[in-house]
Design a protein around this motif. Structure first.
Motif, PDB file in Angstrom:
ATOM      1  N   PRO A  17       0.831  -1.204   0.000  1.00 17.35           N
ATOM      2  CA  PRO A  17       0.000   0.000   0.000  1.00 17.35           C
ATOM      3  C   PRO A  17       0.868   1.258   0.000  1.00 17.35           C
ATOM      4  O   PRO A  17       1.800   1.383   0.803  1.00 17.35           O
ATOM      5  CB  PRO A  17      -0.799  -0.120   1.309  1.00 17.35           C
ATOM      6  N   ILE A  18       0.572   2.158  -0.904  1.00 15.72           N
ATOM      7  CA  ILE A  18       1.392   3.372  -1.012  1.00 15.72           C
ATOM      8  C   ILE A  18       0.506   4.591  -1.254  1.00 15.72           C
ATOM      9  O   ILE A  18      -0.674   4.477  -1.600  1.00 15.72           O
ATOM     10  CB  ILE A  18       2.453   3.255  -2.140  1.00 15.72           C
ATOM     11  N   LYS A  19       1.144   5.760  -1.064  1.00 19.96           N
ATOM     12  CA  LYS A  19       0.544   7.045  -1.397  1.00 19.96           C
ATOM     13  C   LYS A  19       1.454   7.739  -2.410  1.00 19.96           C
ATOM     14  O   LYS A  19       2.682   7.677  -2.276  1.00 19.96           O
ATOM     15  CB  LYS A  19       0.389   7.919  -0.157  1.00 19.96           C
ATOM     16  N   LEU A  20       0.862   8.372  -3.382  1.00 23.34           N
ATOM     17  CA  LEU A  20       1.616   9.059  -4.425  1.00 23.34           C
ATOM     18  C   LEU A  20       1.729  10.542  -4.062  1.00 23.34           C
ATOM     19  O   LEU A  20       0.716  11.204  -3.825  1.00 23.34           O
ATOM     20  CB  LEU A  20       0.923   8.896  -5.775  1.00 23.34           C
ATOM     21  N   VAL A  21       2.987  11.027  -3.994  1.00 22.55           N
ATOM     22  CA  VAL A  21       3.255  12.413  -3.605  1.00 22.55           C
ATOM     23  C   VAL A  21       4.095  13.070  -4.686  1.00 22.55           C
ATOM     24  O   VAL A  21       5.029  12.447  -5.223  1.00 22.55           O
ATOM     25  CB  VAL A  21       4.010  12.466  -2.245  1.00 22.55           C
ATOM     26  N   ASN A  22       3.754  14.324  -5.016  1.00 18.04           N
ATOM     27  CA  ASN A  22       4.556  15.042  -6.006  1.00 18.04           C
ATOM     28  C   ASN A  22       5.995  15.211  -5.511  1.00 18.04           C
ATOM     29  O   ASN A  22       6.221  15.663  -4.377  1.00 18.04           O
ATOM     30  CB  ASN A  22       3.953  16.430  -6.276  1.00 18.04           C
ATOM     31  N   ALA A  23       6.966  14.869  -6.355  1.00 21.44           N
ATOM     32  CA  ALA A  23       8.375  14.997  -5.983  1.00 21.44           C
ATOM     33  C   ALA A  23       8.973  16.333  -6.399  1.00 21.44           C
ATOM     34  O   ALA A  23      10.075  16.677  -5.973  1.00 21.44           O
ATOM     35  CB  ALA A  23       9.187  13.869  -6.611  1.00 21.44           C
ATOM     36  N   THR A  24       8.272  17.082  -7.213  1.00 20.14           N
ATOM     37  CA  THR A  24       8.785  18.378  -7.680  1.00 20.14           C
ATOM     38  C   THR A  24       7.756  19.465  -7.406  1.00 20.14           C
ATOM     39  O   THR A  24       6.572  19.189  -7.159  1.00 20.14           O
ATOM     40  CB  THR A  24       9.090  18.336  -9.184  1.00 20.14           C
ATOM     41  N   GLU A  25       8.218  20.697  -7.434  1.00 20.27           N
ATOM     42  CA  GLU A  25       7.341  21.849  -7.274  1.00 20.27           C
ATOM     43  C   GLU A  25       7.842  22.989  -8.138  1.00 20.27           C
ATOM     44  O   GLU A  25       9.043  23.096  -8.417  1.00 20.27           O
ATOM     45  CB  GLU A  25       7.263  22.296  -5.809  1.00 20.27           C
ATOM     46  N   ALA A 108       6.707  13.467 -15.441  1.00 21.54           N
ATOM     47  CA  ALA A 108       6.614  13.941 -14.059  1.00 21.54           C
ATOM     48  C   ALA A 108       7.220  12.931 -13.091  1.00 21.54           C
ATOM     49  O   ALA A 108       7.293  11.719 -13.372  1.00 21.54           O
ATOM     50  CB  ALA A 108       5.153  14.201 -13.698  1.00 21.54           C
ATOM     51  N   ALA A 109       7.682  13.432 -11.917  1.00 19.69           N
ATOM     52  CA  ALA A 109       8.304  12.582 -10.899  1.00 19.69           C
ATOM     53  C   ALA A 109       7.459  12.588  -9.633  1.00 19.69           C
ATOM     54  O   ALA A 109       6.886  13.624  -9.248  1.00 19.69           O
ATOM     55  CB  ALA A 109       9.717  13.070 -10.604  1.00 19.69           C
ATOM     56  N   TYR A 110       7.403  11.435  -8.979  1.00 22.18           N
ATOM     57  CA  TYR A 110       6.609  11.284  -7.754  1.00 22.18           C
ATOM     58  C   TYR A 110       7.427  10.488  -6.736  1.00 22.18           C
ATOM     59  O   TYR A 110       8.321   9.723  -7.088  1.00 22.18           O
ATOM     60  CB  TYR A 110       5.298  10.525  -8.028  1.00 22.18           C
ATOM     61  N   TYR A 111       7.086  10.678  -5.444  1.00 22.74           N
ATOM     62  CA  TYR A 111       7.600   9.824  -4.377  1.00 22.74           C
ATOM     63  C   TYR A 111       6.500   8.841  -3.993  1.00 22.74           C
ATOM     64  O   TYR A 111       5.313   9.202  -3.936  1.00 22.74           O
ATOM     65  CB  TYR A 111       7.995  10.639  -3.154  1.00 22.74           C
TER      66      TYR A 111
END
Length: 368
Positions: A17-25, A108-111
């Protein structure tokens, strides 16, 4: 950080189970549209064409417009029940070396953050497996209404996912390269290599957005009622006609900017040193010649006085004119020897004269 998507990583039979978070801003400065006459804001309002009224965001949904103009509504529930396994799952399909991924496909990149305590163990297992294999994971996932391709890799102690374009979304570089055959000489390549070595590497942390900083200065000056700073005049560069000269100038400028000494100066100094000559001692040709001439006139036997005077004449030749000094010193030192030789010469001449007179008298008597 706020998550934008919740789901799971499918790793074989393992589910994480994971959550997708934006890695850039984005740090870019946003502008508003205004009416130039009175600075009034220009806004876009969402209006229903049938009712001719503005609607709220809650009343807005999605639809597909067919070729004939037919509108087909699609709800979020329809999207959540798509018949694909990646609707809420990042499905890993392969592990490949990182250099097989074309950077043109990067998006796009995500954590990927572990969602809850049960996800910590499988999350760590996948991270350590990626580290030890030196590979990246290729995965498929669905986001914002479409299935996408992704690449999972380790960043620090976290797993990051880069969205990838599908291979058919990357255009071929047709018509981009120069037309015709262009020959590059080895010397030009050597200078290009020298320029690359001189520029060297850079720490990406030292790079910053100078355009945004300049824009902030302009905004601050305008807000304070001051005159915005003016941009410096760009250097007027001439038309580059010689590629070699341009490369050489670039290498020289790069070395000077780093405080290094240009190679041309070192070469010039080396050449100057190699051309430097030692001072030669004054020639004693005149003294040697006059001594040789005197030795012809003087008799074979030399006295001790003549040797001393010859040595003195050689020393004085370095300070005065060699020929005259040597002649005078030699003449003074050999005066006695010359007098003796003169007397002997006179005696020899008298005897030769008597012999000649006797021969003439004998020849007259014979002729008579």
């Amino acid at each position: 950080m706020r998550s934008i998507w919740n789901g799971a990583i499918s790793f074989g039979l393992v589910s994480i189970p994971i959550k997708l978070v934006n890695a850039t801003e984005s740090h870019s400065i946003s502008f508003r549209q205004i009416h130039t006459e009175d600075s009034g804001r220009i806004r876009y309002r969402k209006v229903c064409e049938l009712e001719d009224r503005e609607v709220s965001q809650a009343e807005i949904g999605k639809a597909y417009e067919d070729a004939d103009g037919t509108i087909i509504p699609i709800s979020d529930e329809d999207l959540s029940h798509l018949p694909i396994p990646t609707a809420r799952t990042i499905e890993i399909v392969a592990f490949v070396p990182a250099d097989l991924i074309d950077p043109l496909q990067m998006d796009a990149a995500y954590y990927l953050a572990a969602s809850g305590a049960p996800a910590a163990k499988p999350y760590t297992l996948l991270r350590e497996a990626l580290k030890r294999s030196n590979k990246v994971a290729i995965a498929k996932y669905a986001l914002r209404g479409r299935e996408r391709l992704g690449m999972l890799r380790v960043v620090g102690e976290a797993i990051a996912m880069h969205g990838l374009l599908w291979p058919d979304e990357v255009r071929a570089p047709e018509g981009v390269a120069p037309d015709g055959d262009v020959t590059v000489r080895d010397k030009e390549l050597d200078l290009a290599d020298a320029l690359m070595d001189t520029l060297g590497e850079v720490d990406l942390e030292d790079l910053h957005d100078e355009y945004r900083e300049a824009l902030e200065e302009v905004i601050a000056a305008k807000a304070a009622g001051e005159t915005p700073p003016e941009a410096p005049e760009p250097a007027q560069g001439g038309k580059v006609l010689d590629l070699m000269a341009a490369l050489e100038n670039s290498v020289r400028a790069a070395r000077e900017s780093r405080g290094e000494r240009p190679a041309t100066e070192e070469t010039e100094e080396a050449e100057v040193r190699s051309l430097t000559r030692r001072r030669s001692a004054p020639k004693e040709t005149g003294g040697k010649k006059s001594t040789a001439t005197t030795s012809k006139k003087a008799p074979a036997k030399k006295t001790a006085d003549s040797k001393k005077s010859t040595a003195k004449s050689n020393q004085s030749a370095k300070k005065t004119t060699p020929a005259r000094t040597t002649s005078r010193s030699t003449a003074g030192s050999t005066s006695r020897a010359t007098a003796k030789s003169t007397a002997k010469s006179a005696t020899s001449a008298g005897q030769a004269a008597k012999k000649t007179t006797a021969k003439k008298t004998t020849s007259r008597k014979r002729s008579a």
